[in-house]
Design an enzyme around this catalytic site. Structure first.
Site, short mmCIF file in Angstrom:
data_model
loop_
_atom_site.label_atom_id
_atom_site.label_comp_id
_atom_site.label_asym_id
_atom_site.label_seq_id
_atom_site.Cartn_x
_atom_site.Cartn_y
_atom_site.Cartn_z
N ASP A 263 -5.80 4.92 0.96
CA ASP A 263 -4.51 4.54 1.50
C ASP A 263 -3.64 4.07 0.31
O ASP A 263 -4.10 3.91 -0.80
CB ASP A 263 -4.67 3.46 2.58
CG ASP A 263 -3.47 3.45 3.53
OD1 ASP A 263 -3.61 2.99 4.67
OD2 ASP A 263 -2.38 3.93 3.11
C1 GLC Z 1 0.65 3.35 4.53
C2 GLC Z 1 -0.26 3.44 5.72
C3 GLC Z 1 -0.82 4.82 5.97
C4 GLC Z 1 0.18 5.85 5.50
C5 GLC Z 1 0.28 5.74 4.00
C6 GLC Z 1 1.31 6.73 3.40
O1 GLC Z 1 0.48 2.13 3.88
O2 GLC Z 1 -1.32 2.51 5.82
O3 GLC Z 1 -1.11 4.92 7.37
O4 GLC Z 1 -0.25 7.16 5.86
O5 GLC Z 1 0.63 4.42 3.59
O6 GLC Z 1 2.59 6.38 3.81
#
Ligand code: GLC
Length: 748
Positions: A263
């Site tokens: 993430d």
């Molecule tokens: C965010 C979220 C995730 C998302 C990623 C890209 O922090 O936790 O669900 O897909 O970053 O935006």
């Protein structure tokens, strides 16, 4: 491409170039005036690393994205295209209801269709992968991201996760209009302590395996192209560095061989978690866990070469990760054409928000809304609304803010408001001449509230005292003149989504005051609630004649709600998540253990309950009303005694005993009466949407297959144990006592 060609590509790359392929960055890194924030701002990547970056996320689609790819390919020494990923969470430009609402449809087929539309619109804009489905099981409505989940049930979440993966990916990622799915957040993110986002997750392996992992596994078995690690620790080890979870469970037990992406910034956050003292240690831990792609963190791009040269990370691990990333790009067809579907991109304007897509969005929104209460006031029948007056009040009466913080590409200007939807229905019916009196009546926030939005913008109530009183008085006057009041209340868009945890699940004081003052002059109040989570609204439960939970319904939300209010559609939504009576009951999910002192509604001491609010929720999982009613026969099974591996065939007769056609969500629950570990009082094992005309009856069958009765035994095995099982079939998780008891036995 042949596998050996991809292997040759890896061999032809320098270590620095390979490291580049293990990074995903934002578009800011590639533009002169790009603003780079967070831990990345102090990092400067070597040009060879930047020129070899594997992927970019969440940049604008269409021409800009096309130019981005073309410019990048001029620089990339091996002609390896970027893969463009984005958060298309519940629709691209046609925005569907939030996933928590979609779970209430209990309609995987329609959810799959919606995912297919989201894929087609995203692919037409040039995107290749979406960071969806989110299969995190949630039991805590204080967690703002419950809106992105399909709810609290293992089986329902698994069905919905599969539906999304199949909808996004079609039969092949070479098929025009598909996008790669990225299952997230692996794992257990929804169990953050206290419902506080990013917080610690600590649970037994029994709970993890029985409750939280199965829906992810369903998505892996459906063929998700990527999996994303979650921000949280699990039993002390952050997911992104959790070798047991990523290697032993995901890769070895489940056979996942796609790309594992972190993430956003989760790799560098290993230092904040306190499991890595340096970026190098963080990089080494993530590599040992088998992480292939570092999303927007400075670790892989600045430490892997050094780690390889120091012998701390074998270069073959780098090669394995890069090969997976190249295999993904190949599967997506990027080596055939870096734009994937240029012809589709040419047609983007006619594809986005087209009539067919809006129709599906409206249908899914209708099926996702849940009628919580109705004291005979709904449906409003346009035919007898002649010369009637409807006071349409509240902050959501004519609001376009029906999307969510996870709507990156949808536009509020495209949404249909509740007022527009209602007028469309009544104008369409010749017999009616409804007078609408429309007034917000109050701001969605109280004056003292201040929300920091998803993009750090400040949201607050900027009305003066005078304006607050004037709006309220106007609403009360309208209510006094009206035959019926439709009061549209709810949370602010920014109240849910990422890092939007709330300790209180109440509506603002201003909205409660509006409800009370309007109800004082007109008892015929219908409340329509717009929220990204289950809320707690005791005053409204008592005083409203009807309550429709509309969630964050998306582009067609106003039309869907209006169709339900006027009976053009009969509500069929059933709750995917429990609504507690009080925040203090959380977690209040239905599939709890019985405990040694079940209260069963009694309030004596020495029972497992709350002496102030009791143990029952306001509205249980699976609950929802219809404008008709359904009766159930006693449950029947094809046998009384089964060998362990035998299917249990369940049947029940459902009758529409009302005066209007409608869809019932027939739910089949199982209770394993005795196990070597304590068993939940109910577990959903099947559901079917059944449409019946008035008086019509239908035999509804369920097959409970042996894997569905498996559990984690006292010795940690995953298997079905012999013993008595109770089968309930009914309209929600507090299903009636028309159960049947059967026995499973094993041949000694
Ligand atoms: C965010 C979220 C995730 C998302 C990623 C890209 O922090 O936790 O669900 O897909 O970053 O935006």
């Amino acid at each position: 491409m042949e596998h050996k060609e991809l292997e040759a590509m890896v061999e032809n790359m320098t270590l620095r170039e390979k490291v580049g392929q293990m990074m995903q960055l934002t578009g800011s890194f590639f533009s002169e005036d790009g603003v780079i924030t967070g831990p990345m701002s102090e990092i400067k990547f070597e040009p060879e690393v930047l020129k070899n970056t594997a992927s970019v996320l969440n940049i604008p689609g269409g021409t800009a994205l096309k130019q981005f790819q073309e410019a990048y390919l001029k620089e990339n020494p091996h002609g390896i295209p970027l893969v463009f990923m984005a958060d298309v969470i519940h629709g691209y430009r046609t925005v569907f209801p939030i996933p928590l609402a979609q779970g209430c449809s209990f309609d995987p087929e329609l959810v799959k269709k919606a995912a297919g539309i989201a894929a087609k619109e995203s692919a037409a804009a040039g995107f290749h992968v979406t960071f969806s489905p989110m299969a995190d099981l949630v039991r805590d409505p204080r967690w703002g991201r419950c809106m992105e989940s399909t709810g609290e049930d293992v089986f329902l979440n698994g069905q919905m996760a599969r539906a999304c993966v199949e909808g996004y990916q079609g039969d092949s990622l070479k098929q025009e209009g598909t996008i790669g799915a990225c299952l997230k957040h692996f794992a257990g993110y929804g169990a953050a302590e206290g419902g506080r986002d990013y917080n610690t997750v600590d649970m037994s392996e029994l709970s993890l395996r029985e409750q939280y992992l199965p829906a992810y596994r369903e998505a892996v078995e459906a063929g998700t192209a990527l999996v994303m690690t979650s921000f949280n620790t699990i039993n002390g080890i952050p997911a992104t560095a959790n070798k047991w979870l990523m290697e032993d469970v995901l890769r070895k037990e489940w056979g996942f061989d796609g790309v594992l992406i972190s993430d956003y910034g989760a790799v560098i956050e290993l230092m904040k978690h306190g499991v890595a003292a340096t970026k190098e240690e963080a990089g080494q831990l993530a590599m040992e866990a088998g992480l292939d792609l570092d999303m927007v963190s400075p670790v892989y791009g600045t430490t892997l070469e050094k780690l390889v040269k120091e012998g701390k990370v074998p270069e073959k691990w780098i090669d394995r990760a890069v090969l997976r990333i190249l295999e993904l790009k190949d599967k997506l067809g990027l080596f055939d054409n870096p734009l994937r579907f240029p012809e589709l991109m040419e047609k983007e304007d006619e594809i986005q928000l087209c009539k067919e897509h809006r129709e599906v969005a409206e249908k899914l929104a209708e099926e996702s809304m849940v009628l919580l209460k109705n004291e005979g006031i709904l449906p409003l029948d346009p035919k007898n609304m002649q010369k009637k007056t409807i006071a349409l009040l509240g902050p959501y009466a004519d609001s376009r803010e029906l999307l969510s913080t996870w709507t990156l590409f949808g536009k509020e200007e495209d949404t249909v408001t509740l007022k527009e939807g209602m007028e469309a229905v009544t104008n369409a019916s010749e017999q009616t001449e409804v007078r609408y009196l429309v007034e917000e009546g109050c701001h969605i926030l109280d004056p003292e509230e201040e929300l920091v939005g998803f993009h750090q913008q400040i949201v607050k109530n900027d009305w003066s005292e005078t304006e607050i009183e004037a709006h309220l008085q106007n609403a009360v006057e309208y209510a006094a003149q009206a035959d019926v009041v439709v009061l549209a209340l709810g949370e602010h868009t920014q109240h849910s989504g990422e890092s939007a945890s709330r300790a209180s699940l109440r509506l603002s004081k201003g909205q409660i005051r509006l409800f009370e003052e309007v109800s004082a002059v007109n008892p015929n109040v219908i409340v329509v609630l717009f929220s990204g989570r289950p809320l707690v609204f005791p005053e409204i439960n008592v005083g409203a004649k009807a309550i429709l939970q509309a969630w964050r319904p998306g582009t067609e939300g106003g039309n869907a709600a209006a169709n339900l209010l006027f009976g053009n559609a009969n509500p069929s939504g059933r709750l995917s998540m429990t609504f507690p009576k009080h925040e203090g009951q959380i977690p209040a999910h239905y599939n709890r253990l019985n405990t040694g002192r079940p209260a069963l509604g009694r309030s004596d001491r020495f029972l497992s309950t709350y002496c102030d609010v009791g143990e029952f929720p306001e509205y249980p999982f699976g609950y929802g009303l219809s404008y008709t009613d359904f009766a159930y026969s006693p449950v029947k099974t094809d046998k009384k005694v089964y060998e362990i591996e035998e299917d249990i065939k369940v049947s029940v007769e459902v009758t529409n005993v009302g005066d209007r056609g409608g869809t019932e969500v027939v739910q089949c629950y199982v209770q394993d009466m005795v196990g070597t570990t304590a068993r939940p009082v109910r577990e959903l094992k099947g559901f079917q949407r059944v449409y019946l005309e008035p008086g019509e009856k239908k035999q509804v069958e369920f097959i409970i297959k042996e894997p569905q009765t498996r559990m984690i035994t006292r010795t940690g095995e995953w298997k079905t144990e012999p013993g008595m099982f109770r089968i309930y079939v009914g309209k929600d998780s507090s299903a009636a006592d028309n159960f049947e008891e059967v026995e499973k036995f094993s041949i000694k």
